[in-house]
Design a protein around this motif. Structure first.
Motif, PDB file in Angstrom:
ATOM      1  N   ASP A 222       0.730  -1.022   0.255  1.00 13.37           N
ATOM      2  CA  ASP A 222       0.095   0.221   0.166  1.00 13.37           C
ATOM      3  C   ASP A 222       0.936   1.012  -0.316  1.00 13.37           C
ATOM      4  OD1 ASP A 222      -2.261  -1.182  -0.464  1.00 13.37           O
ATOM      5  OD2 ASP A 222      -2.038  -1.695   2.036  1.00 13.37           O
ATOM      6  N   LYS A 223       2.298   1.065   1.062  1.00 15.43           N
ATOM      7  CA  LYS A 223       2.814   2.331   0.763  1.00 15.43           C
ATOM      8  C   LYS A 223       4.066   2.395   0.343  1.00 15.43           C
ATOM      9  CE  LYS A 223       1.610   2.784   5.686  1.00 15.43           C
ATOM     10  NZ  LYS A 223       2.027   2.841   7.319  1.00 15.43           N
ATOM     11  N   LYS A 224       4.184   0.894  -1.227  1.00 13.13           N
ATOM     12  CA  LYS A 224       5.519   0.872  -1.115  1.00 13.13           C
ATOM     13  C   LYS A 224       6.341   1.314  -0.893  1.00 13.13           C
ATOM     14  CE  LYS A 224       1.735   0.506  -5.170  1.00 13.13           C
ATOM     15  NZ  LYS A 224       0.746   0.640  -3.835  1.00 13.13           N
ATOM     16  N   ILE A 225       7.167   0.990  -0.092  1.00 13.40           N
ATOM     17  CA  ILE A 225       7.999   1.107   1.078  1.00 13.40           C
ATOM     18  C   ILE A 225       8.800  -0.326   1.246  1.00 13.40           C
ATOM     19  CG2 ILE A 225       7.191   3.581   1.560  1.00 13.40           C
ATOM     20  CD1 ILE A 225       6.634   2.207   4.293  1.00 13.40           C
ATOM     21  N   LEU A 226      10.441  -0.402   1.195  1.00 14.85           N
ATOM     22  CA  LEU A 226      10.847  -1.637   1.902  1.00 14.85           C
ATOM     23  C   LEU A 226      10.656  -1.432   3.630  1.00 14.85           C
ATOM     24  CD1 LEU A 226      12.596  -4.041   1.174  1.00 14.85           C
ATOM     25  CD2 LEU A 226      14.467  -2.358   1.105  1.00 14.85           C
ATOM     26  N   LEU A 227       9.931  -3.093   4.269  1.00 17.95           N
ATOM     27  CA  LEU A 227       9.803  -3.480   5.478  1.00 17.95           C
ATOM     28  C   LEU A 227      11.082  -3.894   5.862  1.00 17.95           C
ATOM     29  CD1 LEU A 227       5.776  -4.543   4.986  1.00 17.95           C
ATOM     30  CD2 LEU A 227       7.284  -2.112   5.452  1.00 17.95           C
ATOM     31  N   LYS A 228      11.499  -4.981   4.821  1.00 14.77           N
ATOM     32  CA  LYS A 228      12.701  -5.728   5.159  1.00 14.77           C
ATOM     33  C   LYS A 228      12.816  -6.027   4.607  1.00 14.77           C
ATOM     34  CE  LYS A 228       9.233  -7.631   9.581  1.00 14.77           C
ATOM     35  NZ  LYS A 228       8.129  -8.871   9.799  1.00 14.77           N
ATOM     36  N   THR A 229      14.144  -6.801   4.595  1.00 14.31           N
ATOM     37  CA  THR A 229      15.374  -7.797   3.653  1.00 14.31           C
ATOM     38  C   THR A 229      15.625  -8.759   4.420  1.00 14.31           C
ATOM     39  OG1 THR A 229      15.783  -5.182   3.092  1.00 14.31           O
ATOM     40  CG2 THR A 229      17.808  -7.791   2.612  1.00 14.31           C
ATOM     41  N   PHE A 230      15.418  -9.700   3.775  1.00 19.04           N
ATOM     42  CA  PHE A 230      15.760 -10.986   4.655  1.00 19.04           C
ATOM     43  C   PHE A 230      16.871 -11.915   3.493  1.00 19.04           C
ATOM     44  CE2 PHE A 230      11.209 -11.804   5.929  1.00 19.04           C
ATOM     45  CZ  PHE A 230      12.032 -11.543   7.169  1.00 19.04           C
ATOM     46  N   PRO A 231      18.307 -11.867   3.931  1.00 26.41           N
ATOM     47  CA  PRO A 231      20.008 -12.852   3.714  1.00 26.41           C
ATOM     48  C   PRO A 231      19.511 -14.147   3.016  1.00 26.41           C
ATOM     49  CG  PRO A 231      19.917 -12.332   5.753  1.00 26.41           C
ATOM     50  CD  PRO A 231      18.598 -11.724   5.221  1.00 26.41           C
ATOM     51  N   ILE A 232      19.897 -15.173   1.818  1.00 22.39           N
ATOM     52  CA  ILE A 232      19.251 -15.656   1.268  1.00 22.39           C
ATOM     53  C   ILE A 232      20.494 -17.024   1.474  1.00 22.39           C
ATOM     54  CG2 ILE A 232      17.984 -17.772  -0.038  1.00 22.39           C
ATOM     55  CD1 ILE A 232      16.079 -15.858   1.864  1.00 22.39           C
ATOM     56  N   PHE A 233      21.699 -16.130   1.394  1.00 18.12           N
ATOM     57  CA  PHE A 233      22.655 -16.327   0.992  1.00 18.12           C
ATOM     58  C   PHE A 233      22.541 -17.819  -0.313  1.00 18.12           C
ATOM     59  CE2 PHE A 233      22.582 -15.788   5.540  1.00 18.12           C
ATOM     60  CZ  PHE A 233      23.812 -14.990   5.544  1.00 18.12           C
ATOM     61  N   GLU A 234      22.337 -17.672  -1.378  1.00 17.02           N
ATOM     62  CA  GLU A 234      21.700 -18.350  -2.542  1.00 17.02           C
ATOM     63  C   GLU A 234      21.538 -17.701  -3.701  1.00 17.02           C
ATOM     64  OE1 GLU A 234      19.704 -22.248  -3.664  1.00 17.02           O
ATOM     65  OE2 GLU A 234      18.766 -20.721  -2.217  1.00 17.02           O
ATOM     66  N   THR A 235      21.985 -16.861  -4.809  1.00 20.17           N
ATOM     67  CA  THR A 235      21.416 -16.840  -6.085  1.00 20.17           C
ATOM     68  C   THR A 235      20.046 -17.063  -6.187  1.00 20.17           C
ATOM     69  OG1 THR A 235      23.400 -15.957  -7.212  1.00 20.17           O
ATOM     70  CG2 THR A 235      21.722 -16.500  -7.751  1.00 20.17           C
ATOM     71  N   ILE A 236      19.320 -16.595  -5.892  1.00 18.14           N
ATOM     72  CA  ILE A 236      17.342 -16.272  -6.142  1.00 18.14           C
ATOM     73  C   ILE A 236      17.158 -16.667  -7.440  1.00 18.14           C
ATOM     74  CG2 ILE A 236      15.215 -16.059  -5.711  1.00 18.14           C
ATOM     75  CD1 ILE A 236      16.566 -14.899  -2.571  1.00 18.14           C
ATOM     76  N   GLU A 237      16.390 -17.851  -8.226  1.00 18.22           N
ATOM     77  CA  GLU A 237      16.002 -17.730  -9.346  1.00 18.22           C
ATOM     78  C   GLU A 237      14.382 -18.041  -9.390  1.00 18.22           C
ATOM     79  OE1 GLU A 237      17.723 -17.648 -12.169  1.00 18.22           O
ATOM     80  OE2 GLU A 237      19.883 -17.908 -10.888  1.00 18.22           O
ATOM     81  N   THR A 238      13.864 -18.237  -8.088  1.00 11.08           N
ATOM     82  CA  THR A 238      12.779 -17.876  -8.112  1.00 11.08           C
ATOM     83  C   THR A 238      11.409 -18.420  -6.850  1.00 11.08           C
ATOM     84  OG1 THR A 238      10.422 -19.781  -8.750  1.00 11.08           O
ATOM     85  CG2 THR A 238      12.145 -20.790  -8.367  1.00 11.08           C
ATOM     86  N   LEU A 239      10.170 -18.174  -6.625  1.00  7.58           N
ATOM     87  CA  LEU A 239      10.210 -18.087  -5.127  1.00  7.58           C
ATOM     88  C   LEU A 239       9.092 -17.842  -5.404  1.00  7.58           C
ATOM     89  CD1 LEU A 239       9.409 -14.652  -3.974  1.00  7.58           C
ATOM     90  CD2 LEU A 239      11.116 -14.099  -3.861  1.00  7.58           C
ATOM     91  N   GLY A 240       7.530 -18.219  -4.399  1.00 12.13           N
ATOM     92  CA  GLY A 240       6.527 -17.849  -4.056  1.00 12.13           C
ATOM     93  C   GLY A 240       6.495 -17.406  -2.790  1.00 12.13           C
ATOM     94  N   VAL A 241       4.593 -17.579  -2.472  1.00 11.81           N
ATOM     95  CA  VAL A 241       4.157 -18.064  -1.098  1.00 11.81           C
ATOM     96  C   VAL A 241       2.843 -19.077  -1.335  1.00 11.81           C
ATOM     97  CG1 VAL A 241       2.200 -16.638   0.759  1.00 11.81           C
ATOM     98  CG2 VAL A 241       4.229 -15.687  -1.055  1.00 11.81           C
ATOM     99  N   LEU A 242       3.475 -19.690  -0.478  1.00  6.85           N
ATOM    100  CA  LEU A 242       2.242 -21.290   0.268  1.00  6.85           C
ATOM    101  C   LEU A 242       1.040 -20.494   0.492  1.00  6.85           C
ATOM    102  CD1 LEU A 242       4.456 -23.043   2.393  1.00  6.85           C
ATOM    103  CD2 LEU A 242       4.173 -22.960  -0.388  1.00  6.85           C
ATOM    104  N   ARG A 243      -0.302 -21.216   0.420  1.00 10.05           N
ATOM    105  CA  ARG A 243      -0.990 -20.566   1.096  1.00 10.05           C
ATOM    106  C   ARG A 243      -1.606 -20.589   2.900  1.00 10.05           C
ATOM    107  NH1 ARG A 243      -5.017 -26.240   0.036  1.00 10.05           N
ATOM    108  NH2 ARG A 243      -3.564 -27.244   1.671  1.00 10.05           N
ATOM    109  N   PRO A 244      -2.456 -19.731   2.888  1.00 10.47           N
ATOM    110  CA  PRO A 244      -2.171 -19.802   4.344  1.00 10.47           C
ATOM    111  C   PRO A 244      -2.548 -20.659   5.399  1.00 10.47           C
ATOM    112  CG  PRO A 244      -4.034 -17.867   3.728  1.00 10.47           C
ATOM    113  CD  PRO A 244      -2.821 -18.960   2.151  1.00 10.47           C
ATOM    114  N   ASN A 245      -1.527 -21.079   6.298  1.00  8.61           N
ATOM    115  CA  ASN A 245      -2.446 -22.381   6.955  1.00  8.61           C
ATOM    116  C   ASN A 245      -1.557 -23.121   6.738  1.00  8.61           C
ATOM    117  OD1 ASN A 245      -3.098 -19.748   9.114  1.00  8.61           O
ATOM    118  ND2 ASN A 245      -5.182 -20.844   7.403  1.00  8.61           N
TER     119      ASN A 245
END
Length: 827
Positions: A222-245
């Motif tokens: 909504d605000k278009k601002i950065l909240l958090k940055t998580f280091p993954i320690f891996e070159t990321i090629e893909t990501l996605g969100v799992l369904r709730p619960n």
């Protein structure tokens, strides 16, 4: 009819009953909304495959240019594809027909996304633009410019009737586009490398972005601002969100947050807490793998009950495999699909019922394929390319040799319900100083194995202490003896059925026979002019068969080491040969891409099988010898089934039908039923009997008969002939006319045809246009009439016909030249 020797009937015919082809050659992979179908790219085409049985459901042919990406609409009605030709095609998913086709961008399309309503498709291109298209109408609704590089990620977002499109590019920026206002409403800057993944939280509050800079950013959408940055320690090629619960192992029962997954250059799937960035679950790495994960599909939100219960993540790897991991069981691999077998180097039937094929595919892994169902096991363990395979007498143990200088012994339990326990490494044979090129297990019991290496030595390994009930990679069998066997690379080892002797074949052009007990050299078979590629013992006789680079196959005696027979027929190196039909026949394959079936007694090649396009490295048969499997450099595996009995039954049936037709023809002639007699004579392809029939009718013409052929019924039959029948009769007439005794009959029938059918109708017959059949007939008859002066009226009539025909042909030729049909005029 094939000859029978004793109780064994010689085989004479094989047919390809199944071909294992590449299923995925790189690029995009997706699963249909009902989760029953797998959609993959294969070069310039799209393959749709049933996930349950591996049957091809749909093939969408391309335009000779590689497919760059595609997307399936959520309602499952359409597939949208793009290729390097810069053309978008919209296909009907049910029929495979193209509904729309249009050029979209000035450079190839890299990514696509389709909105939840299945009405819009967004395309991101290498020309730095993002476009939105109406799927039904095929027109562009939005054209967004602003990125400074290749578009690498797209995501539609619909909330409160507010349409938004999010894009990422290799300029490291994320842009948010308002589809109503047709403008960019935000530019999100934080990443320092190409954006590879975008997804939204289920409540629409957070945007998750992943990049090759090895971090995941969480944005307040909504605000278009950065909240958090998580280091993954891996070159990321893909990501996605799992369904709730979604619940997984090692998670607190009261956890109510959301999770996201990542995949990248480490080749593993990891699941993270979206609030804290805590690592929740990590997939156990596959042993000795070098692949990276290029894409992950989370399919649990689909409608399929099975996958909903299973909570499966599907990973697409850089080595073109598709792996299925169950979330609730700790990301254990539950299914795998080999998308592309590289060059097939070796094959072996395994399992108690020989229901599986072990495949060495020019990689570090061994693929275990269930022939009856669409099921794969990828066997990890070797650290370099697997070159050779062999199986135990009962098919439950497999040995593999590799370029990593080791041989591994595997237990095979294909019926085990526990996926992880189907294949276990029992021991590793370590001792060679170069790549192992050939391996062999004992035939009567699992007492020993033999290995041959490029270090030119053979080793005998004691397996008497091998425990087949447990996996133990630390167990090291002892090499009881090591012999320097040949002067060049050892290509093949074979053990005799009684486990008392073994044979080796080498690039030094020789075959050597050895004692199993002490490794003593018993004899040398010399005679090949090039390297020996394969050796196999006869199952019944004291002989071996060898194949060589000199294009020959030889059978040798193991008692006096003399050459008994030589088979010639291949046009290039013979790479493998094996005994069939209890040692009375041979099957061979070579660099010419052909398989040949030989009968030993007669030295005759009785069948040549052709379904490969390149050299055939691998050849093996089942114990019952009814099915032979071949694999080659064309990445194809063909299963050939013995169809000798079927062919014999078919031939007997055809012969019986032929006899009945012959009898019917004789009955028709006796009854003077000329209509059926002519039809049957043509179907039996008996021009001489047809000629005699026409001649008899012509000779017995009744006084005052005005018909052309001597019978009104025959004239009517000719009038009702099909184009195919006319073509066949014209060929007969051409042949009849070569004999002066038959030209009168031939002329008469031709005259009937010419008076019945127009020139335009006859010119539609293929052979008249391509072979010039009618011109030959007319020319021949014209000359005969001139020289014999037979019936001036016929001469004048035929002259007029010749003029009319040449005029028609002249008109046809002009028309052909205008249409550039050079094939017609080349004759």
């Amino acid at each position: 009819m094939p000859e029978a020797i004793g109780k064994h009937q010689l085989k004479s015919s094989f047919k390809p009953t199944q071909t294992i082809r590449p299923l995925y050659t790189g690029g995009k992979v997706d699963i249909s909304p009902d989760e029953n179908l797998l959609i993959t790219t294969v070069g310039d085409s799209i393959e749709v495959t049933d996930l349950q049985n591996g049957n091809k459901v749909l093939h969408l042919s391309g335009d000779t240019e590689l497919i760059t990406t595609f997307a399936v609409t959520p309602d499952g009605n359409h597939i949208v594809t793009s290729s390097r030709s810069l053309v978008i095609k919209i296909w009907d998913f049910k029929t495979g027909q193209i509904k729309k086709s249009f050029k979209a961008h000035e450079a190839p399309i890299i990514v696509m996304d389709i909105d939840p309503t299945s009405s819009l498709v967004a395309t991101g291109s290498a020309d730095s633009t993002v476009k939105v298209w109406d799927i039904e109408g095929g027109f562009c609704t939005h054209n967004f410019r602003g990125h400074g590089g290749i578009i690498s990620a797209l995501k539609f977002h619909l909330e409160n009737n507010q349409w938004t499109l999010i894009s990422g590019a290799d300029d490291c920026n994320i842009r948010v586009w308002d589809l109503q206002d047709r403008k960019c409403v935000a530019v999100l800057k934080s990443h320092v490398s190409i954006i590879r993944g975008l997804d939204m939280s289920s409540d629409g509050r957070f945007l998750i972005s992943g990049s090759r800079d090895k971090v995941v950013n969480i944005w307040d959408f909504d605000k278009k601002i950065l909240l958090k940055t998580f280091p993954i320690f891996e070159t990321i090629e893909t990501l996605g969100v799992l369904r709730p619960n979604t619940k997984i192992n090692n998670m607190d029962e009261d956890f109510e947050g959301e999770l996201f997954y990542t995949g990248g250059d480490k080749g593993i799937i990891r699941i993270w807490d979206i609030q804290t960035g805590k690592l929740i679950q990590t997939q156990e790495p596959e042993k000795n793998t070098k692949h990276i994960i290029s894409d992950i599909m989370f399919v649990t939100f689909r409608l399929s009950l099975y996958l909903r219960k299973s909570n499966v993540l599907t990973a697409v790897t850089s080595d073109q495999n598709i792996l299925f991991y169950q979330i609730t069981s700790g990301l254990k691999r539950v299914k795998q699909i080999v998308g592309h077998n590289d060059e097939i180097i070796d094959l072996a039937y395994v399992g108690k019922d020989e229901t599986h094929l072990a495949i060495a595919t020019n990689t570090e892994q061994i693929n275990l394929y269930n022939i009856k169902s669409f099921d794969f096991n990828i066997i990890y363990g070797h650290t370099d390319i697997v070159i050779c395979l062999d199986k135990s007498y009962d098919g439950t143990v497999l040995i593999s040799g590799s370029k990593d200088h080791t041989a591994r012994i595997w237990s095979i339990d294909v019926d085990n319900e526990n996926f992880d326990n189907r294949v276990n490494c029992l021991s590793i044979c370590i001792g060679h100083t170069a790549a192992i090129g050939t391996v062999a297990l004992s035939k009567k019991s699992l007492k020993f194995c033999l290995t041959g290496s490029q270090d030119r030595t053979i080793k005998y390994w004691d397996l008497s202490h091998l425990d087949r009930s447990k996996s133990d990679e630390n167990f090291r069998p002892k090499a009881l003896y090591t012999n320097k066997a040949h002067d060049k690379d050892i290509n093949s080892i074979a053990v005799a059925p009684n486990d008392k002797i073994f044979a080796t074949g080498s690039q030094d052009k020789t075959v050597k026979i050895w004692s199993v007990d002490d490794g003593k050299l018993l004899g040398i078979c010399s005679g090949h002019k090039r390297g020996v590629w394969s050796v196999q013992f006869s199952p019944v006789d004291q002989t071996i068969v060898t194949s060589s680079g000199d294009k020959t196959i030889k059978i040798w005696s193991t008692t006096d080491f003399s050459c008994l027979k030589t088979f010639e027929g291949h046009t290039n190196t013979v790479l493998k040969a094996l005994f069939l039909t209890s040692g009375t026949q041979l099957m061979s394959c070579g660099s010419d891409g052909l398989l040949k079936l030989w009968t030993i007694k007669s030295n005759e090649c009785i069948a040549t099988l052709d379904n490969h396009t390149e050299k055939i490295w691998a050849l093996t048969s089942r114990k019952d010898e009814n099915v032979v499997a071949s694999g080659g450099a064309d990445s194809l595996i063909n299963l050939w089934e013995d169809c000798t009995t079927e062919e014999m039954e078919k031939r007997v049936k055809e012969e019986e039908e032929q006899i009945l037709k012959e009898q019917d023809l004789a009955n028709y002639l006796l009854k003077k039923d000329y209509k059926n007699a002519i039809t049957l004579a043509m179907s039996l392809n008996q021009p001489f009997r047809l000629l005699n029939l026409f001649k008899e009718i012509l000779d017995n013409r009744a006084e005052g008969d005005t018909s052309i052929t001597g019978s009104e019924s025959i004239d009517n039959i000719i009038t009702n002939l099909s184009k195919e029948d006319i073509e066949q009769i014209l060929k007969y007439i051409r042949d009849w006319n070569t004999n002066a005794k038959h030209f009168r009959t031939a002329q008469t029938i031709l005259n009937a045809i010419l008076k019945t059918f127009s020139s335009e109708e006859l010119l539609e017959i293929n052979d008249i246009k391509e072979v010039g059949l009618l011109i030959e007939i007319l020319s021949s008859i014209y000359l005969k009439v001139v020289f014999t002066m037979y019936l001036m009226e016929t001469f004048i009539s035929l002259t007029n016909l010749v003029i009319r025909w040449f005029a028609a042909l002249y008109r046809k030729t002009l028309s052909t030249i205008r249409s550039n049909d050079y094939r017609f005029i080349s004759r």
